[in-house]
Design a protein around this motif. Structure first.
Motif, PDB file in Angstrom:
ATOM      1  N   TRP A   1      60.888  12.363  49.828  1.00 14.62           N
ATOM      2  CA  TRP A   1      60.906  11.012  49.220  1.00 14.62           C
ATOM      3  C   TRP A   1      59.506  10.614  48.808  1.00 14.62           C
ATOM      4  O   TRP A   1      59.301  10.033  47.748  1.00 14.62           O
ATOM      5  CB  TRP A   1      61.490  10.031  50.234  1.00 14.62           C
ATOM      6  N   VAL A   2      58.516  10.924  49.644  1.00 12.08           N
ATOM      7  CA  VAL A   2      57.125  10.583  49.309  1.00 12.08           C
ATOM      8  C   VAL A   2      56.689  11.336  48.058  1.00 12.08           C
ATOM      9  O   VAL A   2      56.023  10.783  47.179  1.00 12.08           O
ATOM     10  CB  VAL A   2      56.204  10.893  50.501  1.00 12.08           C
ATOM     11  N   GLU A   3      57.069  12.630  47.976  1.00 13.24           N
ATOM     12  CA  GLU A   3      56.689  13.398  46.793  1.00 13.24           C
ATOM     13  C   GLU A   3      57.330  12.815  45.543  1.00 13.24           C
ATOM     14  O   GLU A   3      56.722  12.757  44.474  1.00 13.24           O
ATOM     15  CB  GLU A   3      57.114  14.848  46.993  1.00 13.24           C
ATOM     16  N   SER A   4      58.577  12.397  45.703  1.00 12.85           N
ATOM     17  CA  SER A   4      59.262  11.777  44.549  1.00 12.85           C
ATOM     18  C   SER A   4      58.550  10.509  44.122  1.00 12.85           C
ATOM     19  O   SER A   4      58.372  10.245  42.927  1.00 12.85           O
ATOM     20  CB  SER A   4      60.712  11.474  44.914  1.00 12.85           C
ATOM     21  N   MET A   5      58.154   9.707  45.054  1.00 14.18           N
ATOM     22  CA  MET A   5      57.459   8.468  44.706  1.00 14.18           C
ATOM     23  C   MET A   5      56.103   8.767  44.087  1.00 14.18           C
ATOM     24  O   MET A   5      55.670   8.094  43.135  1.00 14.18           O
ATOM     25  CB  MET A   5      57.287   7.618  45.979  1.00 14.18           C
ATOM     26  N   SER A   6      55.392   9.797  44.576  1.00 15.41           N
ATOM     27  CA  SER A   6      54.082  10.137  43.995  1.00 15.41           C
ATOM     28  C   SER A   6      54.245  10.617  42.566  1.00 15.41           C
ATOM     29  O   SER A   6      53.469  10.260  41.666  1.00 15.41           O
ATOM     30  CB  SER A   6      53.414  11.233  44.841  1.00 15.41           C
ATOM     31  N   SER A   7      55.281  11.431  42.347  1.00 20.71           N
ATOM     32  CA  SER A   7      55.537  11.891  40.987  1.00 20.71           C
ATOM     33  C   SER A   7      55.860  10.740  40.069  1.00 20.71           C
ATOM     34  O   SER A   7      55.403  10.684  38.922  1.00 20.71           O
ATOM     35  CB  SER A   7      56.698  12.896  41.010  1.00 20.71           C
ATOM     36  N   PHE A   8      56.620   9.777  40.626  1.00 20.79           N
ATOM     37  CA  PHE A   8      56.981   8.613  39.814  1.00 20.79           C
ATOM     38  C   PHE A   8      55.749   7.787  39.475  1.00 20.79           C
ATOM     39  O   PHE A   8      55.562   7.333  38.346  1.00 20.79           O
ATOM     40  CB  PHE A   8      58.012   7.765  40.578  1.00 20.79           C
ATOM     41  N   VAL A   9      54.870   7.607  40.429  1.00 28.89           N
ATOM     42  CA  VAL A   9      53.654   6.817  40.192  1.00 28.89           C
ATOM     43  C   VAL A   9      52.770   7.506  39.178  1.00 28.89           C
ATOM     44  O   VAL A   9      52.167   6.880  38.300  1.00 28.89           O
ATOM     45  CB  VAL A   9      52.915   6.587  41.518  1.00 28.89           C
ATOM     46  N   GLN A  10      52.679   8.839  39.231  1.00 31.36           N
ATOM     47  CA  GLN A  10      51.844   9.561  38.289  1.00 31.36           C
ATOM     48  C   GLN A  10      52.392   9.422  36.867  1.00 31.36           C
ATOM     49  O   GLN A  10      51.645   9.225  35.909  1.00 31.36           O
ATOM     50  CB  GLN A  10      51.782  11.042  38.697  1.00 31.36           C
ATOM     51  N   GLN A  11      53.690   9.515  36.774  1.00 30.61           N
ATOM     52  CA  GLN A  11      54.300   9.373  35.446  1.00 30.61           C
ATOM     53  C   GLN A  11      54.053   7.981  34.889  1.00 30.61           C
ATOM     54  O   GLN A  11      53.724   7.818  33.709  1.00 30.61           O
ATOM     55  CB  GLN A  11      55.805   9.649  35.527  1.00 30.61           C
ATOM     56  N   MET A  12      54.191   7.013  35.707  1.00 23.87           N
ATOM     57  CA  MET A  12      53.984   5.649  35.232  1.00 23.87           C
ATOM     58  C   MET A  12      52.524   5.436  34.868  1.00 23.87           C
ATOM     59  O   MET A  12      52.209   4.752  33.878  1.00 23.87           O
ATOM     60  CB  MET A  12      54.421   4.662  36.329  1.00 23.87           C
ATOM     61  N   THR A  13      51.626   6.000  35.612  1.00 23.07           N
ATOM     62  CA  THR A  13      50.198   5.832  35.316  1.00 23.07           C
ATOM     63  C   THR A  13      49.856   6.482  33.985  1.00 23.07           C
ATOM     64  O   THR A  13      49.101   5.924  33.176  1.00 23.07           O
ATOM     65  CB  THR A  13      49.349   6.454  36.441  1.00 23.07           C
ATOM     66  N   ALA A  14      50.481   7.647  33.734  1.00 22.07           N
ATOM     67  CA  ALA A  14      50.213   8.329  32.467  1.00 22.07           C
ATOM     68  C   ALA A  14      50.724   7.526  31.306  1.00 22.07           C
ATOM     69  O   ALA A  14      50.070   7.412  30.259  1.00 22.07           O
ATOM     70  CB  ALA A  14      50.865   9.723  32.504  1.00 22.07           C
ATOM     71  N   GLN A  15      51.891   6.916  31.475  1.00 18.25           N
ATOM     72  CA  GLN A  15      52.453   6.117  30.386  1.00 18.25           C
ATOM     73  C   GLN A  15      51.592   4.880  30.136  1.00 18.25           C
ATOM     74  O   GLN A  15      51.336   4.501  28.986  1.00 18.25           O
ATOM     75  CB  GLN A  15      53.907   5.707  30.744  1.00 18.25           C
ATOM     76  N   ILE A  16      51.159   4.272  31.197  1.00 10.41           N
ATOM     77  CA  ILE A  16      50.339   3.046  31.025  1.00 10.41           C
ATOM     78  C   ILE A  16      49.025   3.430  30.350  1.00 10.41           C
ATOM     79  O   ILE A  16      48.529   2.688  29.457  1.00 10.41           O
ATOM     80  CB  ILE A  16      50.090   2.406  32.376  1.00 10.41           C
ATOM     81  N   SER A  17      48.479   4.550  30.708  1.00  9.15           N
ATOM     82  CA  SER A  17      47.202   4.969  30.101  1.00  9.15           C
ATOM     83  C   SER A  17      47.360   5.239  28.622  1.00  9.15           C
ATOM     84  O   SER A  17      46.488   4.900  27.790  1.00  9.15           O
ATOM     85  CB  SER A  17      46.674   6.244  30.818  1.00  9.15           C
ATOM     86  N   SER A  18      48.475   5.857  28.276  1.00  9.90           N
ATOM     87  CA  SER A  18      48.713   6.098  26.834  1.00  9.90           C
ATOM     88  C   SER A  18      48.878   4.800  26.072  1.00  9.90           C
ATOM     89  O   SER A  18      48.406   4.682  24.920  1.00  9.90           O
ATOM     90  CB  SER A  18      49.966   6.967  26.672  1.00  9.90           C
ATOM     91  N   PHE A  19      49.488   3.795  26.668  1.00  9.80           N
ATOM     92  CA  PHE A  19      49.648   2.506  25.982  1.00  9.80           C
ATOM     93  C   PHE A  19      48.270   1.840  25.810  1.00  9.80           C
ATOM     94  O   PHE A  19      48.005   1.225  24.786  1.00  9.80           O
ATOM     95  CB  PHE A  19      50.558   1.585  26.799  1.00  9.80           C
ATOM     96  N   VAL A  20      47.423   2.012  26.815  1.00 10.74           N
ATOM     97  CA  VAL A  20      46.112   1.350  26.740  1.00 10.74           C
ATOM     98  C   VAL A  20      45.259   2.005  25.645  1.00 10.74           C
ATOM     99  O   VAL A  20      44.537   1.332  24.911  1.00 10.74           O
ATOM    100  CB  VAL A  20      45.399   1.437  28.097  1.00 10.74           C
ATOM    101  N   ARG A  21      45.309   3.328  25.531  1.00  9.04           N
ATOM    102  CA  ARG A  21      44.536   4.007  24.487  1.00  9.04           C
ATOM    103  C   ARG A  21      44.997   3.597  23.111  1.00  9.04           C
ATOM    104  O   ARG A  21      44.194   3.486  22.183  1.00  9.04           O
ATOM    105  CB  ARG A  21      44.640   5.520  24.679  1.00  9.04           C
ATOM    106  N   ILE A  22      46.210   3.394  22.980  1.00  9.40           N
ATOM    107  CA  ILE A  22      46.739   2.965  21.671  1.00  9.40           C
ATOM    108  C   ILE A  22      46.260   1.563  21.383  1.00  9.40           C
ATOM    109  O   ILE A  22      45.805   1.252  20.315  1.00  9.40           O
ATOM    110  CB  ILE A  22      48.260   3.056  21.649  1.00  9.40           C
TER     111      ILE A  22
END
Length: 306
Positions: free
Chosen positions: A285-306
């Motif tokens: 469950w922890v690994e799933s949550m870490s993967s989820f947080v990483q994905q969300m961070t990547a998406q937010i970063s892409s929105f900020v660069r744009i």
């Protein structure tokens, strides 16, 4: 010219003729004086019986004796002896009906026979039967009752014996009306009708219970022992655009089916195995949550660069 006679007039003529025949002239007295020392030998009862014998021999029904009719005949005989007359109508104009009215006899038909100075009963009845008018009265079938009166008196200055026979038919007496039968009162038994049982009031569900139930359903399943093969993770708020993450890495608890006839004790894994399974589930469950947080961070970063 012949004229048609009305039925009412014809009936009146017949009634007048009947009255005339009933009140015909009496038999003339013999003229022989009645000796003062000789008592009257004519008895009313014997004249009554001999008259009924004559009716029976002629095939006519006998007459009954009526006390009022007997009294009226006696009053007429006494009046003739006192007033010294020998006739159906008195010097004062009193007809035979007068004596019937005097005693209260209600009549429908009336007839009268008279004799004077005839000294025995057989001779009195024989004299009436020898006179056509008196015979007709004595044998008339429409008469039903008879009265006889005998009295001494004077006639033309000499002692005389008077016998009066009154024949009549009483007027029918109106019977009182029969009482009307009373209506039968039928008492109806009132059967009480059982009232239908009151329906129970609907149960009102309070809002807080519903909300509490919804909250129970929306709780995330964290305990690996009661988790199913699919675990739903809900966001904190309903307006959060973050999609739901479905994890299939949770390990379900294996349960055996027990026959109803021979209940058995469930063979659960050893405690060490269960704790290891719990640690693996938590790690997954922890690994799933870490993967989820990483994905969300990547998406937010892409929105900020744009």
């Amino acid at each position: 010219m012949l004229r048609t006679i009305a039925p009412g007039a014809l009936l009146l003529i017949v009634a007048a003729f009947g009255l005339y025949m009933a009140l015909q002239s009496p038999i003339e007295p013999s003229g022989e004086p009645l000796a003062s020392e000789q008592p009257a030998s004519v008895r009313a009862a014997s004249v009554f019986a001999l008259s009924n014998n004559e009716r029976t021999s002629e095939g006519v029904s006998q007459l009954s004796q009526n006390p009022l009719l007997m009294r009226a005949a006696q009053l007429k005989a006494e009046d003739m002896g006192k007033e010294s007359y020998y006739a159906h109508v008195s010097p004062d104009g009193e007809t035979p009906m007068h004596w019937l009215d005097l005693v209260g006899y209600k009549y429908l038909y009336v007839g009268e026979n008279l004799t004077a100075n005839i000294m025995n009963e057989e001779s009195v009845v024989s004299a009436w039967m020898g006179s056509p008018g008196h015979r007709r009265n004595l044998l008339d079938p429409k008469f039903t009752q008879m009265g006889i009166g005998v009295a001494e008196g004077t006639y033309k200055g000499k002692d005389a014996l008077f016998v009066v026979q009154m024949l009549a038919t009483p007027k029918p007496v109106a019977l009182p009306p029969k009482p009307k039968p009373k209506p039968t009162v039928v008492v109806k038994q009132i059967v009480p009708v059982a009232k239908p049982a009151a329906k129970p009031a609907p149960v009102t569900i309070r809002e807080n219970k519903v909300v509490e139930g919804v909250k129970d359903l929306t709780k995330p399943i964290l305990d690996p022992l009661i988790a199913s093969s699919t675990t739903r993770i809900f966001s904190a708020t309903g307006t959060d655009p973050i999609p739901l993450i479905i994890s299939t890495s949770a390990i379900p608890v294996e349960l055996r089916n027990f026959p109803s006839s021979t209940p058995e004790v469930a063979q659960l894994p050893a405690p060490e195995a269960m704790r290891a399974a719990g640690r693996n589930a938590s790690r997954s469950w922890v690994e799933s949550m870490s993967s989820f947080v990483q994905q969300m961070t990547a998406q937010i970063s892409s929105f900020v660069r744009i």
